[in-house]
Design an enzyme around this catalytic site. Structure first.
Site, PDB file in Angstrom:
ATOM      1  N   SER A 149       0.896  -1.164  -0.116  1.00 43.96           N
ATOM      2  CA  SER A 149      -0.003   0.019  -0.038  1.00 43.96           C
ATOM      3  C   SER A 149       0.877   1.306   0.069  1.00 43.96           C
ATOM      4  O   SER A 149       1.289   1.724   0.962  1.00 43.96           O
ATOM      5  CB  SER A 149      -1.095  -0.126   1.197  1.00 43.96           C
ATOM      6  N   HIS A 193      -3.377  -6.222   1.937  1.00 48.06           N
ATOM      7  CA  HIS A 193      -2.706  -7.091   2.659  1.00 48.06           C
ATOM      8  C   HIS A 193      -3.470  -8.568   2.994  1.00 48.06           C
ATOM      9  O   HIS A 193      -2.835  -9.418   3.406  1.00 48.06           O
ATOM     10  CB  HIS A 193      -2.370  -6.557   3.999  1.00 48.06           C
ATOM     11  N   GLU A 212      -5.779  -2.569   8.175  1.00 46.64           N
ATOM     12  CA  GLU A 212      -5.122  -3.202   9.533  1.00 46.64           C
ATOM     13  C   GLU A 212      -6.096  -2.782  10.807  1.00 46.64           C
ATOM     14  O   GLU A 212      -6.619  -1.625  10.600  1.00 46.64           O
ATOM     15  CB  GLU A 212      -3.886  -2.395   9.523  1.00 46.64           C
ATOM     16  N   GLU A 219       1.176  -8.846   7.092  1.00 45.10           N
ATOM     17  CA  GLU A 219       1.871  -8.372   8.161  1.00 45.10           C
ATOM     18  C   GLU A 219       1.743  -9.272   9.263  1.00 45.10           C
ATOM     19  O   GLU A 219       2.102  -9.072  10.429  1.00 45.10           O
ATOM     20  CB  GLU A 219       1.552  -7.010   8.401  1.00 45.10           C
ATOM     21  N   ASP A 242      -5.974   1.309  10.705  1.00 47.65           N
ATOM     22  CA  ASP A 242      -5.363   1.655   9.417  1.00 47.65           C
ATOM     23  C   ASP A 242      -6.297   1.418   8.229  1.00 47.65           C
ATOM     24  O   ASP A 242      -6.070   0.398   7.774  1.00 47.65           O
ATOM     25  CB  ASP A 242      -3.926   1.329   9.222  1.00 47.65           C
ATOM     26  N   GLU A 288      -5.461   5.837  11.240  1.00 44.79           N
ATOM     27  CA  GLU A 288      -4.223   6.214  10.122  1.00 44.79           C
ATOM     28  C   GLU A 288      -4.901   6.242   8.929  1.00 44.79           C
ATOM     29  O   GLU A 288      -5.509   5.201   8.618  1.00 44.79           O
ATOM     30  CB  GLU A 288      -3.083   4.993  10.259  1.00 44.79           C
ATOM     31  N   ASP A 316      -0.151   8.939   6.632  1.00 46.70           N
ATOM     32  CA  ASP A 316       0.975   8.017   5.832  1.00 46.70           C
ATOM     33  C   ASP A 316       0.654   8.388   4.477  1.00 46.70           C
ATOM     34  O   ASP A 316       1.621   9.138   4.154  1.00 46.70           O
ATOM     35  CB  ASP A 316       0.426   6.681   6.118  1.00 46.70           C
ATOM     36  N   LYS A 369       8.321   6.323   7.636  1.00 44.00           N
ATOM     37  CA  LYS A 369       8.942   5.117   6.852  1.00 44.00           C
ATOM     38  C   LYS A 369      10.139   5.528   6.136  1.00 44.00           C
ATOM     39  O   LYS A 369      10.131   6.264   5.296  1.00 44.00           O
ATOM     40  CB  LYS A 369       7.754   4.595   5.902  1.00 44.00           C
ATOM     41  N   HIS A 425       7.282  -0.227   9.925  1.00 41.51           N
ATOM     42  CA  HIS A 425       7.916  -1.244   9.091  1.00 41.51           C
ATOM     43  C   HIS A 425       7.029  -0.944   7.452  1.00 41.51           C
ATOM     44  O   HIS A 425       6.339  -0.110   7.430  1.00 41.51           O
ATOM     45  CB  HIS A 425       7.553  -2.667   9.443  1.00 41.51           C
ATOM     46  N   LYS A 431       4.949   0.745  14.559  1.00 45.63           N
ATOM     47  CA  LYS A 431       4.559  -0.259  13.737  1.00 45.63           C
ATOM     48  C   LYS A 431       5.297  -1.263  13.410  1.00 45.63           C
ATOM     49  O   LYS A 431       5.928  -0.825  12.329  1.00 45.63           O
ATOM     50  CB  LYS A 431       3.485   0.284  12.804  1.00 45.63           C
TER      51      LYS A 431
END
Length: 441
Positions: free
Chosen positions: A47, A170, A179, A220, A257, A302, A329, A354, A382, A405
């Site tokens: 993403s 994901h 998430e 993840e 998220d 997020e 993000d 990140k 991450h 995270k």
């Protein structure tokens, strides 16, 4: 006795390795004149924000093996060009440089790249070297990476956002939100917080089994069951927290998220409610989140809106600021210029950090500094395509933001970061700090 020559770069090499999704990424090996070595591996996201630094891939190239002629090597995702750039372009530039001069070395690479998004050499090539420089400087000085980057005051262990349920890009399970995380912020220490999270993760596994769901995991490490909807995931997490013997909210909270760029564009957000497609506006999405905050112990949101929805983010922050952490993000992509715009426009009150979104250690620290000046929270993160490299664990402690995270409570590329944080906590001993950034939860 260590001399200045012991900090000078003797050689830099690189090779193509595989990340946690089985896709190629780059590993950099750097050796100093004094014999100290450093190895780093670069992660990759699924993403990704449209303004992230450019990850250089090889593109369509025929595989040269006789048995596979006509096939495209790694589906075009190889990183041989990035490896070559490290060996043939970056290494000759940097041999003889002092690794204690991180900013100067990063600037040399950026000037040689010559593009605004690192498309010339590749952000993956540049970042691999930048991280190796930082790691080598710490090793040559005989100190830990977190102390080298953060100084003597680096002693705060981060509260983890642990991804326990996956959706979006994901996991192919029908959930739009990417998430669903647990945040064991009420624990007295990092090691106890890790235990809280692990016990809740296994309680959630048991619940899913009892309800007839599969417990396969996403990129993840979070479970990826086919649930009735996004809110069902929040209710399951609360039940798992209670089953594990903890209090939802004070002991373990929830972070979301949605990664709304996946299902939203230009202010229109397409979700399914009870199997029926529904389109919501930015304001309607914010109203939905507000309802969930009333029902569930959510402390962080997020990318609740899409990366192009600056006005929606500002309206969301105006409405929800003070109730939870509103994290940008994809909208900021760890870029100090975008973060400064967000500060001016009051787009959020926190930023995800990140390293590979911006591409050098120096620029990542600049992004953190921008957030600090504004009084924003910041979370070191991450990527979904990870490696066993633990750089971000040290980086989180060095930056002192108190949040990280790094995925779920399984998959070794995620656990490696948690285990490194346990080592840091042990090394710091009584000096280690663990402070919740969510005292209102």
């Amino acid at each position: 006795m260590v001399s200045d020559n012991d900090f000078r770069i003797h050689s830099i090499d690189a090779l193509e390795i595989l990340d946690s999704r089985g896709n190629p990424t780059i590993r950099v090996m750097l050796v100093l004149d004094g014999g100290t070595g450093a190895v780093t591996s670069v992660p990759s996201g699924a993403s990704t924000g449209q303004f992230e630094a450019h990850e250089l891939r090889d593109g369509p190239q025929p595989d040269s093996a006789p048995s596979t002629q006509g096939h495209t090597r790694y589906g075009g995702r190889g990183v041989c060009r990035a490896v070559a750039n490290v060996r043939d372009v970056i290494a000759p530039l940097l041999v003889g440089q002092d690794v204690r001069r991180q900013a100067a070395i990063d600037r040399i690479m950026l000037e040689r790249d010559g593009t605004g998004n690192k498309a010339g050499l590749g952000a993956n090539a540049i970042l691999g070297v930048s991280m190796a420089v930082a790691r080598a400087a710490a090793a040559a000085a005989g100190i830990s990476l977190y102390a080298s980057l953060g100084g003597s005051g680096a002693r705060r262990l981060p509260v983890s956002m642990m991804n326990v349920l996956n959706g979006g890009l994901h996991a192919a399970n029908g959930l739009e939100f990417q998430e669903f995380m647990i945040v064991p912020h009420g624990a007295p220490t990092f090691s106890e917080a890790l235990r809280y999270g692990s016990e809740t993760f296994h309680a959630l596994r048991s619940l899913l089994h009892e309800q007839g769901h599969v417990t396969s995991v996403g990129d993840e490490g979070g479970f990826a069951p086919k649930l009735a909807g996004n809110e069902t995931a929040c209710a399951l997490i609360v039940e798992a927290i209670e089953r594990a013997g903890y209090r939802p909210g004070p002991d373990i909270a929830i972070a979301l998220d949605p990664a709304a760029s996946f299902f939203g564009h230009e202010g229109a957000y397409r979700l399914k409610v009870n199997g029926t497609p529904v389109t919501r506006t930015s304001d309607e999405m914010t109203a939905l989140y507000a309802e969930w905050i009333d029902r569930y112990p959510i402390v962080s949101l997020e990318d609740g809106l899409a990366e192009d929805d600056w006005a929606g983010f500002a309206a969301q922050t105006a409405k929800l600021d003070g109730r939870l952490q509103i994290v940008g993000d994809d909208i900021f992509v760890t870029n100090p210029a975008f973060i400064e715009r967000g500060i001016r426009e009051k787009t959020a009150n926190a930023v995800l950090i990140k390293l590979n979104q911006i591409g050098t250690v120096t620029e990542t620290i600049a992004a953190v500094d921008a957030a600090r000046r504004a009084g924003w929270s910041y979370i070191v993160s991450h990527r979904s395509g990870e490696t066993e490299d633990t750089f971000i664990a040290d980086f989180a402690v060095a930056m002192g933001g108190g949040q990280i995270k790094t995925g779920s409570l399984c998959r070794s590329e995620r656990i490696a970061k948690y285990n490194r944080l346990l080592e840091i906590e042990h090394e710091l001993g009584s000096e280690a700090e663990f402070i919740s950034p969510f005292l209102h939860a």
